[in-house]
Design an enzyme around this catalytic site. Structure first.
Site, PDB file in Angstrom:
ATOM      1  CG  ASN A  23      -0.345   0.033   2.517  1.00  0.00           C
ATOM      2  OD1 ASN A  23       0.719   0.615   2.673  1.00  0.00           O
ATOM      3  ND2 ASN A  23      -0.565  -1.195   3.233  1.00  0.00           N
ATOM      4  CG  ASP A  33       2.049  -4.629   2.427  1.00  0.00           C
ATOM      5  OD1 ASP A  33       3.342  -4.636   2.470  1.00  0.00           O
ATOM      6  OD2 ASP A  33       1.494  -3.486   2.680  1.00  0.00           O
ATOM      7  N   GLY A 123      -6.199  -8.772  -4.955  1.00  0.00           N
ATOM      8  CA  GLY A 123      -6.823  -9.290  -3.800  1.00  0.00           C
ATOM      9  C   GLY A 123      -7.766  -8.089  -3.268  1.00  0.00           C
TER      10      GLY A 123
END
Length: 183
Positions: A23, A33, A123
């Site tokens: 992000n 992440d 996602g």
């Protein structure tokens, strides 16, 4: 350059670079992440905090990529890229394409020969996995063919990248990427 798709865990890939679907804060999150941050250990978060303090005080822009060491991962580097968020109205294919292209550019600058990618934006960011696969495989193929036409497969690719691997978490994502690779 060999382009392939496998189902698996990107944090276990023995490649030079793994690409993180980050992000813009670069400070970790969920999905890929979060998994990369957990597997890399606290050094990754420290490196990302330093990037935020110095180079990207407002966060990494969508479609951009930046590298850090990989710390406890088998890879040498993590290239963080920020995919567009479909739910936030970021629906430009060129923004998504930029993630893959800038990640490859950073990998080449690092001297990498192998790169593992997730399905960036497929996602939590809500992009259709078939569209992500089309754009991602198209980016890798364009990168491969954009090199000197005298390149021979038994020699290092002129850009340095010899392997682009898409590492997919689900059978559905793998099928989407395999479909694009078969075209």
């Amino acid at each position: 350059m060999r382009i392939e798709a496998v189902q698996g865990d990107i944090t276990t890939q023995d490649v030079d670079v793994i690409v993180n679907a980050a992000n813009s804060s670069l400070l970790g999150g969920g999905g890929v992440d979060g998994a990369i941050h957990r597997a890399a250990g606290p050094g990754l978060l420290d490196a990302c905090r330093e990037l935020r303090r110095t180079t990207y005080p407002d966060g990494l822009p969508v479609g951009s990529s930046v590298a850090t060491p990989a710390f406890d991962l088998p890879a040498r580097w993590v290239v963080h890229t920020v995919g567009p968020n479909w739910h936030a109205g970021e629906r430009s294919g060129s923004m998504l394409l930029s993630c893959f292209v800038t990640a490859l550019e950073v990998a080449v600058e690092l001297g990498a020969t192998s790169v593992a990618f997730p399905a960036v934006s497929a996602g939590a960011y809500g992009w259709d996995v078939d569209e992500v696969a089309r754009i991602a495989v198209g980016a890798a193929r364009a990168w491969e063919t954009g090199a000197d036409s005298s390149w021979e497969p038994d020699h290092p690719h002129p850009t340095g990248i010899v392997l682009a691997r898409f590492v997919l978490f689900s059978p559905q994502a793998l099928a989407a990427f395999e479909h694009q690779l078969a075209r």
